[in-house]
Design a protein around this motif. Structure first.
Motif, PDB file in Angstrom:
ATOM      1  N   GLY A  15       0.806  -1.231   0.000  1.00 57.39           N
ATOM      2  CA  GLY A  15       0.000   0.000   0.000  1.00 57.39           C
ATOM      3  C   GLY A  15       0.835   1.274   0.000  1.00 57.39           C
ATOM      4  O   GLY A  15       0.434   2.300  -0.535  1.00 57.39           O
ATOM      5  N   GLN A  53       2.009   0.965  -7.056  1.00 55.26           N
ATOM      6  CA  GLN A  53       1.973   1.535  -5.697  1.00 55.26           C
ATOM      7  C   GLN A  53       3.210   2.382  -5.410  1.00 55.26           C
ATOM      8  O   GLN A  53       3.305   2.973  -4.332  1.00 55.26           O
ATOM      9  CB  GLN A  53       1.866   0.396  -4.660  1.00 55.26           C
ATOM     10  N   TYR A 108       3.348   8.470  -4.763  1.00 51.60           N
ATOM     11  CA  TYR A 108       2.923   9.198  -3.564  1.00 51.60           C
ATOM     12  C   TYR A 108       1.626   9.925  -3.864  1.00 51.60           C
ATOM     13  O   TYR A 108       1.219  10.025  -5.024  1.00 51.60           O
ATOM     14  CB  TYR A 108       4.016  10.173  -3.117  1.00 51.60           C
ATOM     15  N   ASP A 109       0.994  10.417  -2.830  1.00 51.11           N
ATOM     16  CA  ASP A 109      -0.336  10.997  -2.981  1.00 51.11           C
ATOM     17  C   ASP A 109      -0.418  12.478  -2.649  1.00 51.11           C
ATOM     18  O   ASP A 109      -1.220  13.199  -3.228  1.00 51.11           O
ATOM     19  CB  ASP A 109      -1.324  10.252  -2.076  1.00 51.11           C
ATOM     20  N   TYR A 110       0.374  12.911  -1.682  1.00 49.37           N
ATOM     21  CA  TYR A 110       0.220  14.266  -1.138  1.00 49.37           C
ATOM     22  C   TYR A 110       1.536  15.044  -1.214  1.00 49.37           C
ATOM     23  O   TYR A 110       2.617  14.435  -1.202  1.00 49.37           O
ATOM     24  CB  TYR A 110      -0.188  14.168   0.340  1.00 49.37           C
ATOM     25  N   LYS A 143      -0.511   8.261 -13.051  1.00 47.59           N
ATOM     26  CA  LYS A 143      -1.133   8.146 -11.732  1.00 47.59           C
ATOM     27  C   LYS A 143      -2.091   6.963 -11.695  1.00 47.59           C
ATOM     28  O   LYS A 143      -2.338   6.363 -12.717  1.00 47.59           O
ATOM     29  CB  LYS A 143      -1.833   9.430 -11.313  1.00 47.59           C
ATOM     30  N   GLU A 144      -2.586   6.668 -10.532  1.00 46.60           N
ATOM     31  CA  GLU A 144      -3.495   5.551 -10.232  1.00 46.60           C
ATOM     32  C   GLU A 144      -2.770   4.219 -10.106  1.00 46.60           C
ATOM     33  O   GLU A 144      -2.228   3.751 -11.093  1.00 46.60           O
ATOM     34  CB  GLU A 144      -4.621   5.386 -11.263  1.00 46.60           C
ATOM     35  N   PRO A 145      -2.801   3.608  -8.960  1.00 45.47           N
ATOM     36  CA  PRO A 145      -3.553   4.027  -7.774  1.00 45.47           C
ATOM     37  C   PRO A 145      -2.943   5.197  -6.994  1.00 45.47           C
ATOM     38  O   PRO A 145      -3.682   5.838  -6.261  1.00 45.47           O
ATOM     39  CB  PRO A 145      -3.590   2.767  -6.902  1.00 45.47           C
ATOM     40  N   ARG A 146      -1.676   5.511  -7.111  1.00 43.92           N
ATOM     41  CA  ARG A 146      -1.133   6.682  -6.402  1.00 43.92           C
ATOM     42  C   ARG A 146      -1.441   7.948  -7.214  1.00 43.92           C
ATOM     43  O   ARG A 146      -1.562   7.880  -8.441  1.00 43.92           O
ATOM     44  CB  ARG A 146       0.396   6.557  -6.218  1.00 43.92           C
ATOM     45  N   ASN A 147      -1.515   9.088  -6.554  1.00 48.95           N
ATOM     46  CA  ASN A 147      -1.767  10.335  -7.275  1.00 48.95           C
ATOM     47  C   ASN A 147      -0.605  10.716  -8.186  1.00 48.95           C
ATOM     48  O   ASN A 147      -0.799  11.381  -9.204  1.00 48.95           O
ATOM     49  CB  ASN A 147      -2.080  11.468  -6.296  1.00 48.95           C
ATOM     50  N   PHE A 148       0.597  10.300  -7.827  1.00 45.23           N
ATOM     51  CA  PHE A 148       1.783  10.468  -8.673  1.00 45.23           C
ATOM     52  C   PHE A 148       2.582   9.174  -8.626  1.00 45.23           C
ATOM     53  O   PHE A 148       2.785   8.616  -7.548  1.00 45.23           O
ATOM     54  CB  PHE A 148       2.686  11.610  -8.175  1.00 45.23           C
ATOM     55  N   SER A 149       3.024   8.712  -9.784  1.00 40.05           N
ATOM     56  CA  SER A 149       3.876   7.527  -9.857  1.00 40.05           C
ATOM     57  C   SER A 149       5.329   7.947 -10.035  1.00 40.05           C
ATOM     58  O   SER A 149       5.604   8.943 -10.699  1.00 40.05           O
ATOM     59  CB  SER A 149       3.499   6.661 -11.066  1.00 40.05           C
TER      60      SER A 149
END
Lengths: 331, 331, 331, 331
Positions: D87, D127, D130-132, D168-174
Motif C-alpha cells: 500500500g 503503488q 505518492y499521494d500528497y 497516476k493511479e492508484p497513487r496520485n503520482f507515480s
C-alpha cells in the motif's frame, strides 16, 4: 435534405498567436479571401466578423462580393474580443460604460445583418469571464450579461442570436463556458430567438461528449442554432482540420444532429496557423461530407439499433467494419 | 450563524480501489465508526449510504446509535452504484425493469429517511452514464432519469433531493456531469424539493470554478441543497484531505456560500485510502473552520470591495497578507 | 545564503494574445521598463530576449542601463519563436537552411552574452515541435535539435545553456516537452554546460509535481540550471502571479531547491495581460520571499522529518498550522 | 514479418472498481479464461499476473494449459500492487522490510519465468509513488527503486525487465510516470536487460504522443521492450477497446514501431468492466490487424514521404482517403 457548409472568412487569411503577433502568413485582401472561400468544394456560405470583415459602411459592397460568387452570409460575429476596450469584458464588464458600448456594437452589427439579409448573429463573448480567484462578481456580471443579451435580442426579433460557449481563452474562465450553462442563460432570456452555438473544439476542451451536448440543446426547445467545426487534442482549442484527430465523435455528432432536427449551417472555424487556409478548410469539408454520405438511411437505422442495444463491442465493431470491413482478410 | 459540519460514515472505514479490492485497511464495525465520527472536533452530523449503513430493518438501531453520540443524520445516499444490477445504470437504465428497481430502492430509502427524521436524500447516480461512443441514447435515457427523479420527489414532498454531479467514474461519461446540466434537470422536474449537491472535488474535475457553480445554483432558485468537501489535483476525483492542495478556492467558496445564503451542511466526503480516516477527516474540518473563522464581517467587507474592483494583483495580495502578512520582513 | 530574484524584462511591457494582437496595454520604452524592474523590491537581475531587448548593436547601451540601476543580466533568451522564419521550427526545422539560421542566431546571442558578462543562455524552443499526426520526423528532428545544441554549447564553453521545456504552445506538441525528456537531451550532448530550465507553470501544465522534477534534474548531475516562476490552473500556461492559485507546491519546491543545492536565479516569467506588470511581478516576488522566510532551518528540519514519515495527514496539518495555527480557536 | 498479438489473461475475467469491489461480472476459472483467450483470432500469447494467475506451485500446470492451446507465455507481471503490504510502495517503499519483500517477490516471479521459458518480466509498479505534497522523498525513494530494479535484473541476465510507466493511479503520482523518466531509470541501471513497456492508454493519459514516445525509447538503445494496447479519452486510464476512440494515433504508432525495429509483442491490456471480455479483446486485435494490413510497403513509403513533407493538410487527406477515398462522390 443535405447539409449546408460554410466557413468563417478569417480562416482564409493570416493567423497569429501571442508569440508571433504579426502572424505566420501574409495578410490577404478580402476579395481574394472571398474568392478562395467560394472555390472550396461544398462551401455555400460565409461567416463574417464585425469590424474585421464587415461594417455599416462596407456592408453593401461585401454583400455584392458574396453575391457575385454565390455565397450566403450565414452569420455575423460582433467583434467583442479583439479591441483593448473589451479587455475586461464586453456585455458583462463591470464598467457600465463598457457594457453600453458593447450593446451599441451589437446593435450596429444587428442592423448590418438586417440590411444584408443575414439571419444570425453569433455571439462569442471571449472577453466575458475572469482570470483570478476573488476578482469576479459571478452574480452581477452574469446578470448583466443575460440582460444585455435579452435587450438586443428583443430589439431584433427577426434575427437569431447564437451564444458560442468556450471554457477558457482568452480569459482563464468564461461566463459562457459549457453547453448547459449557456443554455440556462438562453432560457433565462425567455426569448425564442436566443440559442446556442456549439463549437466542436470548445466542447471537446470542456470535456463534453459533443453529441450529447447537441441532444441536450435540442431537447430544451431546439436551442441549437449554429455549429462551428474544427478539431483538437481535447486539452486546448487547437482549431485544427476536422477529423485530423477525432473521427467517431464526428460521425456520432452528425447522426444526432439529423436525429434531432438540426437545420442550421455546418460552419468551419479553424486557425490554420501554418497551413494554407483554403486547403485546410477544404479538407475539413471533405471529411464531413464523407461522413454525411456514409450516413445513409440504412446505416442510420443500424445506428439506432446499436444505440438501443448499447453494447460497446458491437458499436465499435460496426465503426471498424464501416472503415475497414471489406479489406480485412480472414485471420 | 456558524457552519455545520458532517461526514459520510464510510470515510471512517475501509477503502478499496480497482487493484486492491479488499481495501487498504481493516473493515471496522459500524458502531465504532460512529464513535470515531462523533469524536472529531466540529462534526455534528453523519451521512449514511443505503444498504451499506442503513436499511429498513436497522434504521431505528442506527438512529439510536447516532442519538447516543449526539449526531444528526444529515442525508442518506441510496446505493445505486455498488451492486451488479446497476452496472448499466439505475434510474436511467435502458432496462425498464432495472429502472423500476432503482425507483423502488429510492422509495425504500426515502421511507427510511422519513422514519428517522433525515431531511435529505443525496442522489449520486454514478452508474447512470455511458462509456463508449454510439452506445447511449442521450435523449431517452436523460428523459427517464428526469422522470424518475420527479416521481420520487413528488411522492415524498417533505424530503429534499440533492443531485450530486460528477463528470466521470465509474462511467466514462455521467448524465449528471456538471453543475449546469444537473441544475437544468432539477429545474425540469419543476419541483421545489429537487436541487443539486456540489462535491468540490467533482467540480474541480469538471474544470469548474466551484464558487461560480455555487452562485449559479443559488441564483436559479436556491438550488444548492448540499455540499461535499474534499480535494484533488483537478484531473481526477482523488478524494483527498480538504486544503491539502487547494486553498484560495475554498476561501472564495466559503465566502460565496454565505453571500448567497447557503444554509445546508458542510459535509466531508473523502477516500482516505492509506490514511487514518478519522485523522484525515479531522484535518479537513480543521481547515474549513480556520477559513470560516478568518471570514469575519470585516474581511467579508474587504472581499466585497476587492470583487467590485476586480484587480488581480490586489486580490492576490490580500490573500497573501492574510496568510503571511505580519511575518514578512521589509525588503 | 539568500535566494536571488530576477524578472524577464518583457513582463513589464505590453502583452498580446491571438485575438488582440496589438496587446492589452501600451508599449513602453525599454529604459522605462528597466527602471520599473529595478524598483520592484527584491529584484536584482533581468532576463532579456534577443532582438526584442538586446542585439549586437545595442548591447553596451543596455548593459549600461542595467548597471545604472544595479541589475545583473541573468540570461538572454534567443528569439527563436517570434519570427515567421521559425514557424516550422528553428534548431530542429526540416529545412537545413532554417536550422543554419537558427544556429547562427544562437551564436550571435552567445557572443552578446559573452560581451556583457551574462552567464546563461535560456533556450525556449517554442516552435520546435509539431501540430498534427503523420507530419513530424521524431527521429531526425530530435537528432538535429540535439546536435545543434551540442554545437553551440561546445563553441561557448564559458556559457551555460538552459533548455526550457513546455508540453505545448505554440506547437501542439513540443520536442522539449517535459523535465525528463529534456534532461535526456541535455545528457545526450555530454556537455557540462547544457542543462534544463524549469518553468513552474510549464511543469504544472505537463502534469508534473514540480518539486520532483527539480530533484530529478539535480540528481542527474545538477542539471537544473535555471528557474522561471509563474502560476496557472494546471491545464494551460496561464502565466499568472505566483501563488495566486497554488501554494503548498511552491513551498515544497523551495524546500527541495535548497535541499538539492540549486544556486541559480529565481526568475519571474509572467504574462500580466490585463494587470499592471510591475505590480504583478512585485506580488510574485513577495510571495516567494514570504515562503523563503518561513523556511527557517528549524522548519526545514521539521519538513525532513515529515518526509521521512510520509504521513499525509501530518504533512497537511503542518502546512495548515503554519498558515493558520495561532489563530484557530479550540473546537 | 507479422506482428504477434497477446493478451493479459485477466482481461477475460471479472473486473471491479472502487465502488463495486465484487466486480461487474462473474469470476471465471483460469482454464476457461485460457480457452477463451486461445479462441480469439490472432492471439498467440498470454501475459500472466504473479499470484493471481501463476505461482511457483502451479507454474508447470499453467504452462501445460498454455501449451495445450498453443499459447506462449509472453510475460509475467509480478503482483506488486494488489496486496495490503504494498500500500505504501513496493520496490521504493520507505520501509526497508517492504522493499526486501518486494525484491523477493520479483525473484520468485523471475524464477518462475525461467522455469516455464517466459522471456520477460513486466514491472508495473502501481503503488510506487505518492499521494500528497510534503510526503515523498523523491531522492531516496527513486534511488531505492533504481537499485532494486538493477539488483533483480543483474541476478537474472537471461530475462528482460520492462518498466511500465503510468502517470497516476492508484497513487496520485507515480515514480515511473512517463516514457522519458522511466527510460532515464532504465539507463541508470546500465543493464542491457532493463527497458520500458509502453501502455498506449497510459501514454495518452500522460499527454504524450505515443508514436514519439516509442521513437524516443528505440533511439536510446532499443529500450522499448513491450507494448500494451487499449484506448481511452486521454484524461484517465479508461482501458477501453483499441480504436473505439482513437484511430490515426494507432496507425502512426504501428508505422513507427516497424520503422524503429520493434520486435516485441502487441499485447492487449483492457478492463472490459461491463463488456464480454473475449469479445472486447477480439475487437481490439481486429482493429490492430486491420491497420497492420493497411500498412503495406507502398503505403509505408507514402508515409515516409508525407513525414518528410510535414504538410498537415496532405497528411490528413492521406488518412481520409485511406478510410473513405473510393466512396466519396465528387463535389
Amino acid at each position: 435534405m443535405k447539409n449546408r457548409y460554410s466557413v468563417i472568412l478569417g480562416n482564409l487569411g493570416n493567423t497569429c498567436d501571442r508569440f508571433l503577433s504579426s502572424g505566420y502568413k501574409e495578410v490577404l485582401p478580402k476579395p481574394e479571401m472571398i474568392r478562395k472561400a467560394a472555390a472550396i468544394p461544398g462551401i455555400e456560405g460565409i461567416e463574417l466578423v464585425g469590424t474585421w470583415d464587415i461594417t455599416e459602411s462596407n456592408a453593401r459592397e461585401i454583400k455584392a462580393d458574396l453575391d457575385a460568387v454565390g455565397l450566403a452570409c450565414v452569420s455575423i460575429i460582433p467583434d467583442l474580443f479583439s479591441q483593448k476596450r473589451w479587455g475586461l469584458g464586453s456585455l458583462s464588464a463591470k464598467s457600465a460604460d463598457t457594457r453600453r458600448q458593447a450593446l451599441e456594437e451589437c446593435r450596429t452589427v444587428s442592423r448590418t445583418a438586417m440590411e444584408i439579409g443575414c439571419p444570425l448573429i453569433n455571439l462569442w463573448l471571449g472577453q466575458d469571464g475572469y482570470d483570478y480567484p476573488l476578482t469576479a462578481d459571478y452574480r452581477s456580471q452574469r446578470g448583466w450579461l443575460t440582460e444585455n443579451i435579452a435587450t438586443i435580442a428583443a430589439e431584433f426579433p427577426d434575427l437569431r442570436y447564437a451564444l458560442e460557449y468556450k471554457p477558457k481563452e482568452p480569459r482563464n474562465f468564461s461566463f459562457q463556458a459549457r453547453a448547459a450553462d449557456t443554455l440556462l442563460m438562453a432560457c433565462e432570456t425567455a426569448l425564442p430567438n436566443v440559442g446556442v452555438c456549439i463549437d466542436v473544439g470548445h466542447a471537446f476542451m470542456a470535456g463534453e461528449n459533443v453529441a450529447e451536448s447537441a441532444v441536450l440543446l435540442q431537447h430544451h426547445g431546439e436551442k441549437l442554432f449554429h455549429m462551428h467545426f474544427n478539431d483538437n487534442y481535447r486539452s486546448w482549442d487547437d482549431d485544427m482540420i476536422v477529423g485530423s484527430v477525432h473521427l467517431v465523435e464526428y460521425l456520432e455528432l452528425l447522426f444526432w444532429l439529423a436525429e434531432t432536427g438540426y437545420s442550421g449551417w455546418y460552419s468551419m472555424d479553424q486557425y490554420p496557423y501554418r497551413e494554407d487556409g483554403a486547403a485546410a478548410v477544404c479538407e475539413s469539408v471533405a471529411l464531413l461530407r464523407s461522413l454525411e454520405e456514409l450516413l445513409t438511411p440504412e446505416r442510420r437505422g443500424q445506428l439506432r439499433d446499436l444505440i438501443v442495444q448499447g453494447d460497446a463491442t458491437r458499436s465499435t465493431r460496426w465503426m471498424r467494419e464501416l472503415l475497414f470491413g471489406s479489406r480485412l482478410l480472414p485471420a
